[in-house]
Design a protein around this motif. Structure first.
Motif, PDB file in Angstrom:
ATOM      1  N   CYS A 146       0.600  -1.102  -0.074  1.00 17.10           N
ATOM      2  CA  CYS A 146      -0.011   0.040   0.077  1.00 17.10           C
ATOM      3  C   CYS A 146       0.884   1.206  -0.182  1.00 17.10           C
ATOM      4  O   CYS A 146       0.469   2.236  -0.378  1.00 17.10           O
ATOM      5  CB  CYS A 146      -0.919   0.018   1.230  1.00 17.10           C
ATOM      6  N   ARG A 168      -2.993   1.736  -2.983  1.00 17.78           N
ATOM      7  CA  ARG A 168      -3.288   3.099  -2.869  1.00 17.78           C
ATOM      8  C   ARG A 168      -2.579   4.027  -4.254  1.00 17.78           C
ATOM      9  O   ARG A 168      -3.231   4.980  -4.761  1.00 17.78           O
ATOM     10  CB  ARG A 168      -2.447   3.632  -1.842  1.00 17.78           C
ATOM     11  N   ALA A 226      -4.609   3.493  -7.112  1.00 17.44           N
ATOM     12  CA  ALA A 226      -6.176   4.019  -6.942  1.00 17.44           C
ATOM     13  C   ALA A 226      -5.876   5.576  -7.239  1.00 17.44           C
ATOM     14  O   ALA A 226      -6.557   6.377  -7.688  1.00 17.44           O
ATOM     15  CB  ALA A 226      -6.794   3.776  -5.439  1.00 17.44           C
ATOM     16  N   ASP A 227      -4.716   6.211  -6.564  1.00 21.36           N
ATOM     17  CA  ASP A 227      -4.838   7.547  -6.595  1.00 21.36           C
ATOM     18  C   ASP A 227      -4.365   7.873  -8.385  1.00 21.36           C
ATOM     19  O   ASP A 227      -4.821   9.009  -8.526  1.00 21.36           O
ATOM     20  CB  ASP A 227      -3.431   7.924  -5.848  1.00 21.36           C
ATOM     21  N   ASN A 242      -7.564   8.396  -9.999  1.00 24.61           N
ATOM     22  CA  ASN A 242      -8.501   9.235  -9.276  1.00 24.61           C
ATOM     23  C   ASN A 242      -9.723   8.528  -8.582  1.00 24.61           C
ATOM     24  O   ASN A 242     -10.951   9.030  -8.743  1.00 24.61           O
ATOM     25  CB  ASN A 242      -8.837  10.355 -10.518  1.00 24.61           C
ATOM     26  N   HIS A 243      -9.290   7.473  -7.937  1.00 26.80           N
ATOM     27  CA  HIS A 243     -10.679   6.776  -7.225  1.00 26.80           C
ATOM     28  C   HIS A 243      -9.992   6.506  -5.972  1.00 26.80           C
ATOM     29  O   HIS A 243      -8.521   6.247  -5.710  1.00 26.80           O
ATOM     30  CB  HIS A 243     -11.035   5.554  -7.846  1.00 26.80           C
ATOM     31  N   GLU A 244     -10.794   5.986  -5.095  1.00 30.28           N
ATOM     32  CA  GLU A 244     -10.170   5.275  -3.676  1.00 30.28           C
ATOM     33  C   GLU A 244     -10.293   3.722  -3.860  1.00 30.28           C
ATOM     34  O   GLU A 244     -10.892   3.192  -4.701  1.00 30.28           O
ATOM     35  CB  GLU A 244     -11.580   5.327  -2.587  1.00 30.28           C
ATOM     36  N   SER A 281     -11.224   1.124  -2.509  1.00 30.05           N
ATOM     37  CA  SER A 281     -12.676   0.563  -2.333  1.00 30.05           C
ATOM     38  C   SER A 281     -13.489   0.655  -3.546  1.00 30.05           C
ATOM     39  O   SER A 281     -14.325  -0.219  -3.677  1.00 30.05           O
ATOM     40  CB  SER A 281     -13.528   1.017  -1.176  1.00 30.05           C
TER      41      SER A 281
END
Length: 832
Positions: free
Chosen positions: A469, A489, A492-493, A496-498, A500
């Motif tokens: 992560c 992470r 996801a970054d 542009n999303h989380e 989850s």
């Protein structure tokens, strides 16, 4: 039915009455009437006892089946779908005991069969058939109590069946249903055991009146309805119906009437003797009812007393038959419980053992006989709260526990899974409880070891997840259908999303890319990893990022069978690295180009400068000679041709100097539109007569700071090149002027390496429809001495580039081999 052998009691009484004179005769008539009523009453009582005895034996059989089904319903396996096949095998034990098949059904409507011991486990089964009235299954579900239904046609057995249904209760609510299905004709054996007088008919019917079994049809030769005696079942809606033909039922009345007539005629003569004889015979016959007669002392055969004796014998036979049936059912139930594979025991209301399985005896290390003994005497260490649980079960409650420690008297600890549920007697009252237990001590030890192992794995996973992560590398785990399982992470970054947001979504639905999908599918199919560098990709939801570049790897995760179970997808963005590499290569290319051009420019400039000095002397000498020469016209023409060639050479020298950036420029404020208008005749005279020249000037004044002759030379070179593109064919050339705002991205398209700053510009554009340039010619267009025309010097466009570059401008070219060429030169606009 044949009448018993012997003298009628009515006749004997008539004789006695006749012997005692007329009053006794009258009394005899009255007694004859009473004897008819007594015979009919006795016959009715006999029929009622026979029907009741038969229906009681049927109830005993039904109760035995209900009791065995209750034991199955109380099993912990009933509610566990994973162990349903084991429950199926226990149900087959029921079949081996009672000879009836068992099925398990759910309680939803329509009810669906889950298994049926008539067919192998797992066979696809139809819906549970239901009779039109008094169905056992719905009634058992609604009441939560055992139920016996009416007959119906079994689709699997192909026979008329009856069902005994017992609900499987969990938390006081029926969750499944156990049914014992058996053919109605099985009761025929029980019916055949009944001692049925000749001519009588006995029928067993269900709640709808449908005949289940029947023995002897009613054969009536006379008119009238037969006499019927009916007994209702206490366990089901069934009935036993006994029918007696009218001629048999009325026979005592006819016989009594005839005997009365004869007796009245002979009463007087025989009354005394007959009375004495009858008295003795009656006394002996009545005495025979109390005890068996001696072999050497025959009993007088008085029909009514003989009938009473026969009824007593039949009642005794029925009682013996019912006891035998009860003992048989109890023995079957005992055998079923004893050989059950689960640890279970059955207790009465005083917690005395009624039955116990061998598994129970083994699990609790019991030896010897326990039936009839108190549970609390055998296990004095039982805690008080378990005794309270037993009491709750005796009150009709089902209590269970998934795990509990039982400390034995010797100090050993057993971990048990247990369940306590009531069992019901034939009258519906709680008869006691059934206790199911499972020794889970070994499983408990394994669970503790598993918890410790899982904790260690969890700690390792947490450490690994923390590393993944917080790494800058993007890591993704996908299944074989390319659905996201986990992302870190960094990934996801970047998207542009989380984190989850991704699990459960498909990678190629979010980011469609057929080439990448084919690569992913190849890795899944072959099980071989894939690696790639500088892979281009455009985010569909982030168009502002443009083309990005990635180094990524795709590694398959294998299951124990070496099949691909998932994919580990790692990515590192190298867009900046790629662009930096491209910029480096571009800078190196530009540097090499600049070095090359600088070398050529220095060489051309030096030669041109020195040659221009020498050429000036030649031109000056020729001009001076022409001014003083007049004697020979031919020599004058030669000198003029030499002067013309020298002047052309001077133009060439100026082009070389312009290319080398060493031209002599005199910049001033000029209007581009006026310059084009002024030079238009020159442009027209410099091109082929078959080519039309069109000019489209901007209506606004376009001022620039430039050398007019140099800008005119630029336009002239572009117009001449456009004319030569037609190759002596007809065509047209368009000269257009205008103004525009140029930003950095637009100016990056300039063909001059040195890019001017963004701002307001004016442009001169020359377009033709002749033969365009291929990629090679377009790339080398501004190289000195490069030309596509013969003859040609290849310095025109080189001079254009040098002039525009000196004026801080830019050049844009758009050429198509079939559509022609457009060249736009932009120059900085002069601020007011």
């Amino acid at each position: 039915m044949q009448s018993p052998v012997g003298t009628s009691l009515v006749n004997l009484i008539i004789r006695l009455i006749s012997f005692c004179m007329l009053p006794l005769l009258l009394a005899g008539g009255w007694l004859a009437y009473q004897s008819v009523r007594t015979a009919q009453t006795d016959r009715d009582w006999d029929a009622a006892n026979l029907v009741q005895g038969f229906i009681s034996s049927i109830d005993s059989q039904l109760n035995a089946r209900i009791g065995a089904l209750q034991v199955l319903a109380a099993s912990p396996l009933t509610g566990d779908e994973a162990h349903r096949e084991e429950l199926y095998r226990e149900a087959q034990g029921y079949f081996q005991t009672f000879g009836n098949h068992v099925l398990l059904a759910d309680v939803e409507k329509p009810m669906r069969m889950l298994f049926n011991t008539r067919v192998p486990f797992g066979t696809e089964l139809p819906l549970l058939p239901q009779p039109e009235s008094n169905p056992a299954a719905p009634r058992a579900v609604e009441t939560g109590r055992p139920a016996v239904g009416d007959s119906f046609f079994g689709p699997i057995a192909g026979q008329r069946l009856v069902a005994v249904a017992v609900p499987v209760l969990r938390g006081g609510k029926a969750v499944f249903l156990l049914l014992s299905l058996f053919e109605a004709r099985q009761f025929q054996t029980q019916l055949d055991k009944v001692s049925l007088p000749t001519g009588w008919s006995l029928t067993l019917t269900d709640g709808r009146g449908e005949v289940l079994v029947q023995r002897s049809d009613v054969r009536s030769g006379g008119a009238g309805e037969p006499a019927r005696v009916t007994a209702k079942s206490t366990v089901s809606h069934w009935s036993a119906v006994l029918e007696i033909p009218p001629e048999i039922y009325q026979a005592p009345l006819v016989s009594a009437a005839a005997a009365l007539g004869v007796g009245l005629l002979s009463a007087a003569a025989l009354s005394l003797v007959g009375g004495i004889s009858v008295g003795r015979r009656i006394a002996r016959a009545v005495a025979s009812l109390a005890k068996a007669p001696a072999l050497d002392s025959p009993v007088p055969q008085i029909r009514e007393i003989a009938d009473a004796r026969r009824r007593l014998d039949e009642a005794e036979n029925r009682r013996s038959m019912a006891d035998a049936t009860r003992r048989e059912s109890e023995e079957k139930l005992r055998l079923f419980i004893e050989h059950a594979p689960a640890a279970l025991a059955m207790f009465d209301r005083n917690m005395r053992y009624v039955a116990a399985s061998r598994r129970w005896m083994t699990d609790y290390r019991l030896k010897g006989e326990v039936l009839g003994h108190s549970h609390y005497e055998i296990f004095p260490e039982i805690p008080e709260h378990w005794k309270e649980v037993h009491l709750r079960g005796l009150n009709g409650e089902v209590v269970k526990c998934d795990e509990e420690a039982f400390v034995r008297a010797d100090g050993a600890t057993q971990w048990l899974l247990w369940e306590v549920r009531p069992w019901y007697a034939g009258d519906g009252a709680v008869g006691g409880i059934v206790i199911f237990t499972e020794d889970i001590t070994e499983r408990k030890l394994w669970e503790k070891a598993l918890v410790k192992s899982e904790q260690q794995v969890r700690e390792i996973n947490q450490l690994l997840e923390a590393i993944l992560c917080h790494t800058h590398m993007m890591v993704v785990y996908l299944d074989t259908s390319f659905n996201f399982i986990w992302v870190n992470r960094a990934y996801a970054d970047t998207c542009n999303h989380e984190p989850s947001f991704f699990p459960g979504k498909n990678h190629f639905e979010l980011y469609p890319h057929e080439e990448n999908r084919a690569i992913f599918q190849r890795v899944v199919t072959t099980g071989e990893p894939f690696f790639v560098t500088y892979k281009p990709f455009e985010f569909p939801d982030q168009p502002e990022r443009g083309v990005t570049y990635w180094d990524w790897s795709l590694v398959p995760v294998k299951d124990p069978d070496s099949r691909t179970a998932g994919l580990v997808f790692t990515l590192v963005e190298v867009t900046e690295k790629k662009r930096a590499e491209e910029r480096r290569l571009e800078i190196e290319r530009q540097h090499l180009e600049a070095q090359k051009l600088e070398t050529v420019g220095v060489l051309a400039g030096g030669i041109a400068h020195d040659f221009n000095n020498l050429l000036g002397i030649v031109v000056g000498g020729i001009e001076l000679t022409l001014m003083q020469w007049s004697s020979s016209e031919h020599l004058r023409q030669v000198l003029e041709e030499a002067l013309k060639a020298s002047l052309e050479a001077r133009v060439l020298i100026r082009q070389l100097l312009a290319y080398a950036g060493k031209g002599h420029y005199l910049p001033r404020r000029i209007n581009l539109n006026e310059l084009v208008t002024e030079k238009r005749p020159l442009f027209r005279s410099s091109i082929s007569k078959s080519v039309h020249l069109n000019v489209m000037l901007d209506p606004d004044e376009l001022f620039i700071q430039a050398d007019p002759s140099s800008i005119g030379q630029v336009i002239l070179n572009l117009v001449v090149n456009a004319s030569e593109a037609y190759e002596d064919k007809e065509g047209s050339i368009l000269i257009r002027t205008g103004s525009q705002i140029c930003d950095d991205s637009y100016l990056c398209g300039s063909r001059i390496e040195e890019k001017p700053p963004a701002g307001p510009y004016v442009y001169i554009e020359v377009s033709d429809g002749g033969r365009g340039m291929d990629e090679e010619a377009s790339r080398r267009l501004f190289d000195p001495f490069f030309t596509t025309k013969l003859p040609g010097r290849g310095l025109g466009m080189a001079a254009v580039k040098g002039i525009v570059q000196w004026h801080k401008g830019a050049i844009f070219i758009k050429s198509d081999a079939a559509k022609g060429t457009t060249v736009r030169v932009v120059l900085p606009a002069l601020k007011e």
